[in-house]
Structures are given as C-alpha cells and as structure tokens.
Design a protein around this motif. Structure first.
Motif, PDB file in Angstrom:
ATOM      1  N   GLN A  99      26.609  41.760  26.313  1.00  0.00           N
ATOM      2  CA  GLN A  99      25.710  41.449  27.422  1.00  0.00           C
ATOM      3  C   GLN A  99      26.472  41.437  28.749  1.00  0.00           C
ATOM      4  OE1 GLN A  99      24.139  37.816  25.051  1.00  0.00           O
ATOM      5  NE2 GLN A  99      22.528  38.242  26.551  1.00  0.00           N
ATOM      6  N   LEU A 100      27.762  41.487  28.683  1.00  0.00           N
ATOM      7  CA  LEU A 100      28.636  41.342  29.846  1.00  0.00           C
ATOM      8  C   LEU A 100      28.349  42.400  30.914  1.00  0.00           C
ATOM      9  CD1 LEU A 100      31.247  40.129  31.183  1.00  0.00           C
ATOM     10  CD2 LEU A 100      32.521  41.839  29.858  1.00  0.00           C
ATOM     11  N   VAL A 101      28.284  41.942  32.168  1.00  0.00           N
ATOM     12  CA  VAL A 101      28.165  42.835  33.320  1.00  0.00           C
ATOM     13  C   VAL A 101      29.205  42.404  34.348  1.00  0.00           C
ATOM     14  CG1 VAL A 101      26.665  43.760  35.125  1.00  0.00           C
ATOM     15  CG2 VAL A 101      25.693  43.110  32.903  1.00  0.00           C
ATOM     16  N   GLU A 102      30.018  43.365  34.791  1.00  0.00           N
ATOM     17  CA  GLU A 102      31.048  43.086  35.790  1.00  0.00           C
ATOM     18  C   GLU A 102      30.867  44.001  36.998  1.00  0.00           C
ATOM     19  OE1 GLU A 102      35.147  41.985  34.060  1.00  0.00           O
ATOM     20  OE2 GLU A 102      34.345  43.425  32.630  1.00  0.00           O
ATOM     21  N   ALA A 103      31.248  43.490  38.172  1.00  0.00           N
ATOM     22  CA  ALA A 103      31.141  44.253  39.413  1.00  0.00           C
ATOM     23  C   ALA A 103      32.531  44.422  40.016  1.00  0.00           C
ATOM     24  CB  ALA A 103      30.222  43.537  40.396  1.00  0.00           C
ATOM     25  N   TYR A 104      32.845  45.657  40.415  1.00  0.00           N
ATOM     26  CA  TYR A 104      34.168  45.973  40.971  1.00  0.00           C
ATOM     27  C   TYR A 104      34.097  46.029  42.486  1.00  0.00           C
ATOM     28  CZ  TYR A 104      38.442  48.565  42.062  1.00  0.00           C
ATOM     29  OH  TYR A 104      39.653  48.955  42.591  1.00  0.00           O
ATOM     30  N   ASP A 105      34.976  45.263  43.138  1.00  0.00           N
ATOM     31  CA  ASP A 105      35.127  45.268  44.590  1.00  0.00           C
ATOM     32  C   ASP A 105      36.367  46.096  44.913  1.00  0.00           C
ATOM     33  OD1 ASP A 105      35.734  44.762  47.248  1.00  0.00           O
ATOM     34  OD2 ASP A 105      35.199  42.651  47.154  1.00  0.00           O
ATOM     35  N   SER A 106      36.151  47.280  45.496  1.00  0.00           N
ATOM     36  CA  SER A 106      37.284  48.175  45.749  1.00  0.00           C
ATOM     37  C   SER A 106      38.195  47.657  46.850  1.00  0.00           C
ATOM     38  CB  SER A 106      36.767  49.576  46.116  1.00  0.00           C
ATOM     39  OG  SER A 106      35.992  49.529  47.304  1.00  0.00           O
ATOM     40  N   GLN A 107      37.647  46.858  47.785  1.00  0.00           N
ATOM     41  CA  GLN A 107      38.484  46.323  48.855  1.00  0.00           C
ATOM     42  C   GLN A 107      39.462  45.280  48.321  1.00  0.00           C
ATOM     43  OE1 GLN A 107      38.253  47.426  52.317  1.00  0.00           O
ATOM     44  NE2 GLN A 107      37.294  49.010  51.062  1.00  0.00           N
ATOM     45  N   ALA A 108      38.962  44.417  47.435  1.00  0.00           N
ATOM     46  CA  ALA A 108      39.828  43.390  46.846  1.00  0.00           C
ATOM     47  C   ALA A 108      40.513  43.876  45.574  1.00  0.00           C
ATOM     48  CB  ALA A 108      39.008  42.140  46.541  1.00  0.00           C
ATOM     49  N   ASN A 109      40.081  45.042  45.051  1.00  0.00           N
ATOM     50  CA  ASN A 109      40.595  45.576  43.791  1.00  0.00           C
ATOM     51  C   ASN A 109      40.507  44.532  42.675  1.00  0.00           C
ATOM     52  OD1 ASN A 109      41.726  47.465  42.003  1.00  0.00           O
ATOM     53  ND2 ASN A 109      43.802  46.733  42.403  1.00  0.00           N
ATOM     54  N   GLU A 110      39.299  44.017  42.495  1.00  0.00           N
ATOM     55  CA  GLU A 110      39.093  43.017  41.446  1.00  0.00           C
ATOM     56  C   GLU A 110      37.676  43.106  40.887  1.00  0.00           C
ATOM     57  OE1 GLU A 110      39.844  39.281  43.331  1.00  0.00           O
ATOM     58  OE2 GLU A 110      37.847  39.168  44.249  1.00  0.00           O
ATOM     59  N   TRP A 111      37.549  42.620  39.653  1.00  0.00           N
ATOM     60  CA  TRP A 111      36.265  42.583  38.960  1.00  0.00           C
ATOM     61  C   TRP A 111      35.747  41.157  38.945  1.00  0.00           C
ATOM     62  CZ3 TRP A 111      33.733  46.857  37.025  1.00  0.00           C
ATOM     63  CH2 TRP A 111      34.473  48.051  36.957  1.00  0.00           C
ATOM     64  N   GLN A 112      34.442  41.025  39.109  1.00  0.00           N
ATOM     65  CA  GLN A 112      33.800  39.714  39.017  1.00  0.00           C
ATOM     66  C   GLN A 112      32.569  39.833  38.130  1.00  0.00           C
ATOM     67  OE1 GLN A 112      32.944  38.599  43.080  1.00  0.00           O
ATOM     68  NE2 GLN A 112      34.925  37.584  43.328  1.00  0.00           N
ATOM     69  N   GLN A 113      32.364  38.842  37.295  1.00  0.00           N
ATOM     70  CA  GLN A 113      31.191  38.853  36.433  1.00  0.00           C
ATOM     71  C   GLN A 113      29.944  38.511  37.241  1.00  0.00           C
ATOM     72  OE1 GLN A 113      31.382  36.774  32.703  1.00  0.00           O
ATOM     73  NE2 GLN A 113      33.481  37.380  32.297  1.00  0.00           N
ATOM     74  N   VAL A 114      28.851  39.202  36.923  1.00  0.00           N
ATOM     75  CA  VAL A 114      27.549  38.876  37.487  1.00  0.00           C
ATOM     76  C   VAL A 114      26.633  38.504  36.325  1.00  0.00           C
ATOM     77  CG1 VAL A 114      27.890  40.347  39.509  1.00  0.00           C
ATOM     78  CG2 VAL A 114      26.821  41.307  37.472  1.00  0.00           C
ATOM     79  N   ALA A 115      25.347  38.340  36.598  1.00  0.00           N
ATOM     80  CA  ALA A 115      24.417  37.899  35.546  1.00  0.00           C
ATOM     81  C   ALA A 115      24.467  38.845  34.351  1.00  0.00           C
ATOM     82  CB  ALA A 115      22.995  37.839  36.106  1.00  0.00           C
ATOM     83  N   PRO A 116      24.546  38.309  33.142  1.00  0.00           N
ATOM     84  CA  PRO A 116      24.605  39.162  31.943  1.00  0.00           C
ATOM     85  C   PRO A 116      23.239  39.745  31.601  1.00  0.00           C
ATOM     86  CG  PRO A 116      24.527  36.865  31.297  1.00  0.00           C
ATOM     87  CD  PRO A 116      24.605  36.870  32.803  1.00  0.00           C
TER      88      PRO A 116
END
Length: 602
Positions: A568-585
């Motif tokens: 169910q995992l959903v992650e969002a990539y921020d190219s400026q910060a070069n990091e992934w953050q989880q959002v609503a599954p």
C-alpha cells in the motif's frame, strides 16, 4: 432569566435499609448493626443550590461584589464567580487589590456579554446568537471560560460562509482560538473562488492578501485565477495598492502560466511596466518557457504548482493480496492527502497498460488470467462509463504505453508465446491502430515514458534475462536509437519523467523461477542532454512492478511488490532535496497497478 423550578424531591438512599434501632438498644446491639450505617446523597443538591444562588443574584441578595463594564453594573457573588471562572478565581483568591474591592471595573468589556457570562456561572446555560457570538467569545476568552469558548467556536464554524470566513479567521487569530482559525482558514482555501468575489477579500490589507496568495492549498482550477484575484484586489484601490505590487506579484506562479497568458494579460499591464521588480518576475517566467532545457536550474517556489492544479492521480487495477487481480481504481487528492475509490474495471486484467488520451483513461492489453488480450477499454471520468475501443493487432501483456504528440503507443510485451519488440500506435483522430518501427530488443515488463518529444523504452525482460538497456523512439524519423544503459538490470521497473529527467525506480534482476528474491530500492536518473545515468536517493523499500507518475513537482512511487507483500506504500520524491517522503497509502495493496494523472482541464 427566571429561576429554575425546584420541586420537592424524596430523599435518595444508596441502599434500602430497615429503620434505625431505638436509643434503648444495648451497646452490643448497636455494634452488631454498625455495618448497616447509611450514606444519603441528594441527586438534586448541586442544581438546587445553584438555582437558589441564581435567585439571590436576580434579587440582588447576599451579593458581595459589583462588576462594572461600560454603563452596566452587575452585582454578583465572589464564591460563585470564582468557582465558575479561572479569571475570577485568580482575582479573588490572591493578594491582588481587586480581591477586597466591592466594585471592580473591567475595561473594554461589553456589559451585556459580561452579564450573560456571569449568569452562565450560576446556570451553566448561555444563548448563542449570530449577531453577538463574537463579542461573547472575546469576553469568554478573557474570563477563561473554556467551555463557553469551545461552544462559541463550534457555533461560528457552523456559520462559515464565503462572505465571512476571512473575518472569522482573523478574529480567531486575535483570540488565540486555533481550532476555529484552522477551520476558517481551511474553509477559505477550499472556497477561494467564491471568497474572492466578496467584500471581505477586497478590503483585506496587503499583508493578509500575501498570506492567502502564498498558500499552495488554495482550491483553484488554474494559476490564472490567482492572477485575476490579485488584479481584482489591486483594482479596488489602485492608487494605494500599486505600491509594493512586485511583492504580491511574486506570489503568483508566473512560470506556470501559459506564454500566451503572460503576453496578453501580464506583459501588457501598465502597472507592471512601471515596477522594476515586476519586470524581473516577468523575465523569469519568459526564460522558463523559452529555455526549457534550463528548467532544472530554474526551480523555485514559483515553479511549484498549487495542489489543486496538478490534477488527480489514478491507480488502476493490479495484483492484490487475493492474487485474483484488483479491479478497483483509486484516486489520490493531493490537497486532502487521501486515496478514495473512483470506479471499478469491467473485468479482470493483469500486466496491462494505461494512458490518458483526450482526458479519458485507456486500458490496453494485459491478460485475464487465462489468455493474453488485445482488447482496449476506455473510461470516461466525467460520466463514469466504460466503452470498448478497436483492439490492437497483437495480443500483449507486460507491455508499456505512452502518449506522444497525440497518438498512444503500445510497446513490447509478451503475446503468450514469445517476447515482443513490436510497437503499435493508436491514432485517436482516425481511430485506428498501426505498426511503427520495432525496437532493437524484445522487452516485456518494460518501462515506457515520454520525454522531450521522444518515447523511451527502459529495461524489462527479453526472455533470458533482465535488461539494463534503454532505447528511444523519434516519431518524426520512425526510428529507435540506443541510449546509455542503466547501472542495473531492471525487470518490472517503474519509470517516470520530471523536470527534464527520466527516472528508473526499483525493479528486479532475478529469474522468473525465483520470485522471492530481493527487489531494488535504488533509483537512477537519466539526463538526455548528456546521455548519462546518475544514482539518486533510494526509496524506503525495495520493490518492483510499482506505478510511477509525476504529480506537481513530486514523483510518486505507488504500491509494488517487495517479494512477500503487495504494498500500500506510496512515496513522493523531492528532486530539490533529493529525498523520499511517505504520503497517504493506498486503500488496497497492489502491484502492477498503472498510475496516470488527469489534469483539471482534461
């Protein structure tokens, strides 16, 4: 207010006991029944006592302090006030001068509101009226009557309207009522298109307009509406408001406006010609459009779209925990950070492709569990209806699809017997499929994406192994060209495009006979200008057959299979910060789901 009715009540006993023994009983007899002593409790005691105190208040009897607010004098009882209000408790039980004064003047307090709240201390009841609730709330905050404050806030939440929500938000802020402020702010952002047509918005000071326009949560169909709202506000008092205009214009995301809109509505505006700061902002927006290859270096808060303008993300089908194939379609709302059920597919499909053509979802090929399909189904988001489209010439599952300059392309896959390198194109104008040039390599579970007017086929399987090779198709020459290979072989790879780069996410490099082997969490990024791949931040979980799509200025990785679980995992990539953050599954764990975005204008 009239005193409450007080009826004579029968005493209430906790236990039903025999009559008490007479005094002639012996000491021994008394001790033998000591365990039968009783405790009397009147259930009406507090109500009766406060009712009697209220009658004293209304008759001005036994009062020991007079509160003065404006022209109103209110005799009351210190004990009752102290019991009901933290403010009066601190005043009357301390060494403050007011603790022994018979008259106390309360500055800047409304006399009628004070009387209502004093009366509340005796009765626990108060009437909330639309025309006086704000005054009552302010006075209740001063007197620290928290239950009244909460009641007033709840009442005002029910009164929220596009014509008053800004005022209620500002008022709540001054009173420190953060729950009400949050509710009013959320209402304002949700109903922004209606709010800007009301007087409250036009009368706002510049700093409050700036706070509103800086919010990415404003519910607007396009950034053009933000610009029109700003111009309406300026037009209400041009002479005064044209000062510092560049600060407010900087809150409009000019680079995200169309070149024609900039030319017709912004570049020609006299107010902006006279302001150097405005001219610099306009030039920044023009560069963004004229030099698309430089966009990765031109990213700023003005290139980050508002949440309501990025469109709706759909996750279509896939394999779920039941291993029967999910037929549900979920949609993701970025503003609410929530997935909801959108529709169901007409039947079971696995390893299919999905693309958006003319604002509609096209579900292409796949397999139904028994056979490989060449059928195509179309879902109209607005009418929630499915229709059958002309089938492909070749049955395909494990294919990749992409839309390039209008037509839809179905790339590679497996026909049930062999791996495919053939490619078909659907022309929505003539409603026909036709073959185009084949790839140099047979590819199934291939990742397909469109970047800079070319169609890319990334990784996949060729029957003997997973692939790290990449090739791209130019529709104008009808030729495929080899690109630099990835660092890893990736079957079941997820691909997406953002800010001029192509991303390859997850996947596996294992034989089909070993489905439990590890999946990749690593991500590679392809730069078409230099024909090179670079490793960027890894996802939190290794997975293959994940859905990938850009949503706004983030790249979302949706679901997938980690070797044991359909995620169910959903992650969002921020190219400026070069990091992934989880959002609503996702509501349903799924792998092989196709993920696409439909824009608001579609």
């Amino acid at each position: 207010m009239a005193s409450p009715l007080r009826e004579k009540k029968e005493p209430v006993f906790e236990d039903s006991k025999p009559e008490q023994p007479s005094a002639s009983f012996s000491e021994h007899s008394l001790s033998s029944i000591a365990s039968h002593d009783e405790c009397f409790r009147s259930r009406q005691h507090a109500e009766t006592s406060l009712g009697r105190m209220e009658s004293y208040l209304l008759k001005n009897q036994l009062t020991d302090v007079t509160l003065i607010a404006g022209n109103r004098q209110i005799p009351a009882h210190r004990l009752v006030l102290s019991a009901g209000s933290e403010y009066f408790s601190a005043m009357f039980t301390s060494n403050l001068r007011e603790s022994c004064q018979s008259e106390i003047v309360l500055q800047d307090v409304d006399g009628d509101a004070l009387w209502d709240l004093v009366h509340y201390c005796y009765t626990g009841r108060i009437e909330l009226r639309e025309e006086t609730v704000e005054t009552l709330l302010g006075t209740a905050c001063l007197l620290q009557l928290s239950e009244v404050v909460e009641a007033c806030c709840a009442f005002l939440k029910k009164q929220l309207h596009p014509s008053n929500c800004i005022g209620i938000c500002l008022f709540a802020d001054t009173q420190g009522c953060f729950s009400l402020k949050s509710a009013a702010h959320n209402y304002t952002t949700e109903h922004f298109m209606e709010v800007i047509r009301n007087q409250e918005f036009l009368l706002l000071p510049a700093d409050e307009v700036a706070k509103l326009l800086s919010s990415d949560d404003l519910n607007v169909p396009s950034e053009e509406m933000i610009f029109h709202a700003l111009m309406s506000w300026i037009g209400h008092d041009v002479t005064t408001r044209k000062k510092g205009i560049s600060k407010l214009l900087s809150l409009v995301k000019l680079p995200l406006l169309s070149p024609s809109f900039i030319a017709d509505h912004i570049e020609t505006e006299v107010l902006f010609r006279e302001d150097r700061g405005c001219q610099e902002l306009i030039m920044e927006a023009m560069k963004y459009h004229l030099l698309p290859e430089r966009r990765p270096m031109l990213q700023s808060v003005r290139t980050r779209p508002r949440k309501s303008t990025v469109g709706v993300l759909f996750a279509v089908g896939g394999m779920d925990a039941n291993k029967s194939g999910a037929t549900s379609i979920e949609q993701y709302d970025l503003r609410a950070n929530k997935w909801t059920h959108a529709a169901n597919m007409p039947g079971r499909r696995l390893q299919f492709g999905v693309a958006v053509v003319e604002g509609k979802l096209y579900v292409v090929g796949g397999r139904d569990g028994l056979k490989t399909l060449n059928t195509v189904e179309c879902f109209d988001i607005k009418t929630k209806t499915w229709s059958n489209m002309p089938p492909m010439s070749t049955h395909r599952h494990g294919l990749g699809v992409g839309v390039l300059e209008g037509p839809l392309y179905a790339v590679g896959g497996h026909d049930g017997w062999s791996y495919l390198n053939t490619v078909e194109r659907w022309d929505p104008q003539v409603r026909q499929w036709s073959y185009v040039a084949p790839m140099s390599t047979q590819r199934s579970t291939v990742g397909v994406a469109v970047l800079n007017g070319k169609l890319y086929a990334v990784g996949g399987r060729d029957g003997s192994s997973c692939l790290r090779t990449v090739e791209c198709y130019d529709p104008h020459t009808n030729k495929w060209t080899n690109c630099a290979p990835m660092a890893k072989r990736r079957g079941g790879v997820g691909v997406g495009v953002m800010n001029g780069y192509l991303y390859a996410l997850g996947g596996h490099d294992v034989p089909a006979s070993n489905p439990s082997a590890a999946r990749f969490d690593c991500v590679e990024r392809y730069d078409p200008k230099t024909d090179t791949w670079t490793t960027v931040a890894s996802m939190s979980v290794g997975r293959d057959t994940l859905g990938v799509s850009r949503l706004g200025d983030r790249l979302l990785a949706v679901g997938g299979y980690d070797g044991q679980t359909y995620l169910q995992l959903v992650e969002a990539y921020d190219s400026q910060a070069n990091e992934w953050q989880q959002v609503a599954p996702l509501n349903t764990g799924r792998a092989g789901s196709c993920v696409v975005v439909i824009q608001p204008s579609s």
